[in-house]
Design an enzyme around this catalytic site. Structure first.
Site, PDB file in Angstrom:
ATOM      1  N   CYS A 143       7.424 -11.397   1.434  1.00 51.59           N
ATOM      2  CA  CYS A 143       8.038 -10.408   0.730  1.00 51.59           C
ATOM      3  C   CYS A 143       9.440 -10.632   0.761  1.00 51.59           C
ATOM      4  CB  CYS A 143       7.649  -9.012   0.653  1.00 51.59           C
ATOM      5  SG  CYS A 143       8.309  -8.008  -0.263  1.00 51.59           S
ATOM      6  N   SER A 152       1.101   0.113  -5.510  1.00 50.80           N
ATOM      7  CA  SER A 152       1.987   0.546  -4.474  1.00 50.80           C
ATOM      8  C   SER A 152       3.755  -0.222  -4.615  1.00 50.80           C
ATOM      9  CB  SER A 152       1.683   0.338  -3.056  1.00 50.80           C
ATOM     10  OG  SER A 152       2.746   0.941  -2.244  1.00 50.80           O
ATOM     11  N   CYS A 174      -4.303  -1.164   6.480  1.00 53.42           N
ATOM     12  CA  CYS A 174      -3.759  -1.616   5.309  1.00 53.42           C
ATOM     13  C   CYS A 174      -2.243  -1.132   5.244  1.00 53.42           C
ATOM     14  CB  CYS A 174      -4.302  -0.486   4.340  1.00 53.42           C
ATOM     15  SG  CYS A 174      -4.213  -1.110   2.599  1.00 53.42           S
ATOM     16  N   GLU A 181      -3.768 -11.696   3.142  1.00 49.29           N
ATOM     17  CA  GLU A 181      -4.931 -11.106   3.722  1.00 49.29           C
ATOM     18  C   GLU A 181      -5.414  -9.893   2.759  1.00 49.29           C
ATOM     19  OE1 GLU A 181      -4.161 -10.876   8.413  1.00 49.29           O
ATOM     20  OE2 GLU A 181      -2.248 -10.341   7.099  1.00 49.29           O
ATOM     21  N   CYS A 212      -8.064  -3.612  -0.422  1.00 49.12           N
ATOM     22  CA  CYS A 212      -6.745  -3.670  -0.252  1.00 49.12           C
ATOM     23  C   CYS A 212      -6.315  -4.961  -0.513  1.00 49.12           C
ATOM     24  CB  CYS A 212      -6.169  -3.305   1.198  1.00 49.12           C
ATOM     25  SG  CYS A 212      -4.269  -3.186   1.273  1.00 49.12           S
ATOM     26  N   CYS A 214       8.688  -3.493   8.318  1.00 53.64           N
ATOM     27  CA  CYS A 214       7.304  -3.962   7.679  1.00 53.64           C
ATOM     28  C   CYS A 214       7.199  -5.595   8.171  1.00 53.64           C
ATOM     29  CB  CYS A 214       7.518  -3.964   6.195  1.00 53.64           C
ATOM     30  SG  CYS A 214       6.175  -4.980   5.175  1.00 53.64           S
ATOM     31  N   GLY A 267       3.318  -8.270  -0.044  1.00 57.89           N
ATOM     32  CA  GLY A 267       3.965  -8.570  -1.136  1.00 57.89           C
ATOM     33  C   GLY A 267       4.257  -7.186  -2.085  1.00 57.89           C
ATOM     34  N   GLU A 268       5.297  -7.399  -2.640  1.00 56.34           N
ATOM     35  CA  GLU A 268       5.766  -6.206  -3.874  1.00 56.34           C
ATOM     36  C   GLU A 268       5.111  -6.564  -5.355  1.00 56.34           C
ATOM     37  OE1 GLU A 268       7.286  -3.183  -4.211  1.00 56.34           O
ATOM     38  OE2 GLU A 268       6.771  -3.655  -6.197  1.00 56.34           O
ATOM     39  N   SER A 270       6.487   3.933  -2.094  1.00 55.40           N
ATOM     40  CA  SER A 270       6.824   3.830  -0.568  1.00 55.40           C
ATOM     41  C   SER A 270       8.457   4.558  -0.774  1.00 55.40           C
ATOM     42  CB  SER A 270       6.994   2.203  -0.221  1.00 55.40           C
ATOM     43  OG  SER A 270       5.760   1.949  -0.193  1.00 55.40           O
ATOM     44  N   LEU A 271       8.427   5.598  -0.063  1.00 48.77           N
ATOM     45  CA  LEU A 271       9.433   6.526  -0.194  1.00 48.77           C
ATOM     46  C   LEU A 271      10.359   6.203   1.336  1.00 48.77           C
ATOM     47  CD1 LEU A 271      11.029   8.488  -1.960  1.00 48.77           C
ATOM     48  CD2 LEU A 271       9.718  10.168  -1.121  1.00 48.77           C
ATOM     49  N   CYS A 275      12.005  -4.721   4.050  1.00 47.29           N
ATOM     50  CA  CYS A 275      12.096  -3.235   4.695  1.00 47.29           C
ATOM     51  C   CYS A 275      12.129  -3.751   6.277  1.00 47.29           C
ATOM     52  CB  CYS A 275      10.888  -2.728   4.199  1.00 47.29           C
ATOM     53  SG  CYS A 275      10.970  -2.383   2.458  1.00 47.29           S
ATOM     54  N   ASN A 289       2.710   1.208  12.249  1.00 50.11           N
ATOM     55  CA  ASN A 289       1.979   0.278  12.750  1.00 50.11           C
ATOM     56  C   ASN A 289       2.983  -0.570  13.567  1.00 50.11           C
ATOM     57  OD1 ASN A 289      -1.083  -0.088  12.586  1.00 50.11           O
ATOM     58  ND2 ASN A 289      -0.523   0.567  10.421  1.00 50.11           N
TER      59      ASN A 289
HETATM   60  N1  SAH Z   1       5.194  -3.719  -1.379  1.00 50.11           N
HETATM   61  C1  SAH Z   1       4.726  -2.650  -1.670  1.00 50.11           C
HETATM   62  C2  SAH Z   1       3.141  -2.756  -1.230  1.00 50.11           C
HETATM   63  C3  SAH Z   1       2.710  -3.282  -0.177  1.00 50.11           C
HETATM   64  S1  SAH Z   1       3.167  -2.472   1.482  1.00 50.11           S
HETATM   65  C4  SAH Z   1       5.326  -1.375  -1.215  1.00 50.11           C
HETATM   66  O1  SAH Z   1       6.331  -1.460  -0.225  1.00 50.11           O
HETATM   67  O2  SAH Z   1       4.753  -0.376  -1.449  1.00 50.11           O
HETATM   68  C5  SAH Z   1       2.116  -1.086   1.502  1.00 50.11           C
HETATM   69  C6  SAH Z   1       2.369   0.259   2.259  1.00 50.11           C
HETATM   70  O3  SAH Z   1       2.438  -0.186   3.677  1.00 50.11           O
HETATM   71  C7  SAH Z   1       3.888   0.579   2.046  1.00 50.11           C
HETATM   72  O4  SAH Z   1       3.892   2.029   1.902  1.00 50.11           O
HETATM   73  C8  SAH Z   1       4.643   0.209   3.038  1.00 50.11           C
HETATM   74  O5  SAH Z   1       5.966   0.952   3.341  1.00 50.11           O
HETATM   75  C9  SAH Z   1       3.716   0.178   4.106  1.00 50.11           C
HETATM   76  N2  SAH Z   1       4.046  -0.378   5.597  1.00 50.11           N
HETATM   77  C10 SAH Z   1       4.570  -1.500   5.561  1.00 50.11           C
HETATM   78  N3  SAH Z   1       4.872  -1.811   7.039  1.00 50.11           N
HETATM   79  C11 SAH Z   1       4.322  -0.896   7.605  1.00 50.11           C
HETATM   80  C12 SAH Z   1       4.114  -0.407   8.791  1.00 50.11           C
HETATM   81  N4  SAH Z   1       4.298  -1.447  10.074  1.00 50.11           N
HETATM   82  N5  SAH Z   1       3.194   0.422   9.295  1.00 50.11           N
HETATM   83  C13 SAH Z   1       2.904   1.269   8.425  1.00 50.11           C
HETATM   84  N6  SAH Z   1       3.088   0.968   6.994  1.00 50.11           N
HETATM   85  C14 SAH Z   1       3.667   0.122   6.802  1.00 50.11           C
HETATM   86 FE1  SF4 Z   2       6.965  -4.773   3.189  1.00 49.49          FE
HETATM   87 FE2  SF4 Z   2       6.414  -3.427   0.655  1.00 49.49          FE
HETATM   88 FE3  SF4 Z   2       8.805  -3.590   1.823  1.00 49.49          FE
HETATM   89 FE4  SF4 Z   2       8.108  -5.873   1.136  1.00 49.49          FE
HETATM   90  S1  SF4 Z   2       8.556  -4.056  -0.122  1.00 49.49           S
HETATM   91  S2  SF4 Z   2       8.861  -5.653   2.985  1.00 49.49           S
HETATM   92  S3  SF4 Z   2       5.542  -5.568   1.458  1.00 49.49           S
HETATM   93  S4  SF4 Z   2       7.042  -2.564   2.619  1.00 49.49           S
END
Ligand code: SAH
Ligand code: SF4
Length: 374
Positions: A111, A202, A344, A91, A104, A118, A170-171, A224-225, A115, A301
């Site tokens: 991925c 990111s 996003c 997407e 975005c 996610c 994706g990462e 992404s902390l 996490c 989300n």
């Molecule tokens: N993989 C990369 C980039 C894609 S995710 C990363 O993890 O940074 C982009 C952002 O959306 C990241 O900060 C991720 O942690 C966040 N994200 C993932 N799932 C989410 C959710 N369900 N609600 C809000 N943010 C989310």
């Molecule tokens: Fe989702 Fe980013 Fe974690 Fe992959 S690294 S699972 S895209 S939050």
């Protein structure tokens, strides 16, 4: 063999045209047409010699991933579902604002990092996207938005996309080479000409590749902390077991040496009762005290089968106030495009439904192309 020109970076275009017996400056012309003009037909490349265009018609294509669906939310956020291979879809989301237009984009189908909060992670990893599939998202979106502006009466629409964020599926740093090639095209004045600060990668914190990105192409970095301690981060982001907070923070500091006037954006998804307590805010303050940064609080989300809930609005506000009181810059992300599942960072949307929906759409599209009645 037919070459997809969107799969080639600037050097690849030079090799392609010289390999076809053409002068190298033809590559620059192609770069302009493809990535400044966002042109999709060779016939429109009017300053190319006739026999060169004939060669292109014969040996090359310009092909972005096929569009499976295109939806626009009430707030103007627009989402494209793009087909990459037979069973995969990604997407791409455009977020219009008064002073900017942000795209975005995705870098992998699925991925591997799993996490817990996610929905992309829940899908597992399918494959890395190729350069043409990554830059193709920008090419396609810019081209489509310009064409729509023309159709709406704007004779010469300017650039529609001013910012790009790698926050889709994706990462990015685990598809490093293709992501860097895409970044270079985005920054190239002969292509998209975006400024380094308007392009944000990111990452979940792949430490060695943060260093490599600093060397290769130091664009804005978002990390992404989501947790201020290893104990909690280990639990919600398994990658933390490999690259714990101490190493991650050190990598962030090293990154800033390459772009001293910048700061790191730390993303922090607000999960009710998990990472949104006062003690979490205090631990976050301590962790980030001496690093130039901004904290972006993201309301979680939810998606079916998620084990988490979104923190309440009051909790998020109170959390932000604690950070601000301690001298950090904290903002809270607006949720956009909720009615089309396009927030996003949560692009996989409702994953079970979506997978079936994608399969259905892809099947229907293939049947249509094959001329099978539906
Ligand atoms: N993989 C990369 C980039 C894609 S995710 C990363 O993890 O940074 C982009 C952002 O959306 C990241 O900060 C991720 O942690 C966040 N994200 C993932 N799932 C989410 C959710 N369900 N609600 C809000 N943010 C989310
Ligand atoms: Fe989702 Fe980013 Fe974690 Fe992959 S690294 S699972 S895209 S939050």
């Amino acid at each position: 063999m037919t070459v997809n020109l969107l799969d080639l970076d600037a050097q690849g275009l030079v090799e392609f045209v010289t390999g076809a017996g053409q002068k190298p400056f033809r590559a620059r012309q192609l770069l302009h047409w493809l990535h400044q003009g966002c042109v999709g037909e060779f016939a429109q490349m009017t300053d190319l010699a006739r026999e060169f265009r004939d060669m292109l018609e014969r040996d090359a294509v310009i092909r972005a991933p096929a569009v499976v669906s295109d939806s626009t939310a009430a707030d103007g956020t627009r989402k494209w579902l793009l087909q990459v291979g037979t069973a995969n879809a990604i997407e791409t989301v455009f977020i219009p604002e008064t002073d900017r237009g942000t795209l975005c984009i995705s870098t992998q189908a699925g991925c591997a990092l799993d996490c817990g909060f996610c929905s992309t992670g829940k899908q597992g990893f399918n494959r890395n996207l190729g350069l043409g599939e990554i830059i193709g998202q920008l090419w396609w979106a810019e081209r489509t938005l310009r064409a729509d502006a023309c159709a709406a009466g704007d004779a010469q629409p300017g650039r529609m996309i001013s910012n790009v964020v790698f926050m889709g599926m994706g990462e990015p740093l685990l598809n490093f080479d293709n992501v860097v090639s895409a970044l270079r095209l985005m920054l190239d004045d002969h292509a998209y000409g975006l400024s380094r600060r308007r392009v944000t990668v990111s990452t979940s914190g792949i430490v060695p590749f943060i260093d490599r990105l600093a060397e290769a192409c130091p664009v804005s970095l978002a990390v992404s902390l989501h947790a201020p301690t290893d104990a909690l981060r280990d639990r919600i982001m398994p990658i933390n077991r490999k690259y714990p907070l101490r190493d991650l923070m050190a990598a962030c500091r090293r990154y800033l040496r390459h772009s001293p006037r910048d700061s790191i954006m730390f993303e922090y998804v607000m999960l009710a009762g998990v990472n949104d307590r006062d003690e979490d805010a205090q631990a976050l303050v301590a962790l980030l005290r001496d690093i130039p940064c901004k904290v972006n609080l993201i309301p979680f989300n939810p998606f079916p089968a998620a084990d988490f809930a979104r923190s309440s609005r009051d909790t998020i506000r109170h959390f932000a106030e604690q950070l601000t009181a301690a001298g950090l810059i904290a903002t809270t992300r607006k949720t956009r495009g909720d009615d089309i599942d396009a927030a996003c960072g949560q692009l996989a949307g409702r994953i079970e439904d979506r997978t079936r929906r994608v399969e259905r759409l892809v099947r229907r599209e293939s049947a249509r192309v094959a001329g099978v009645p539906q």
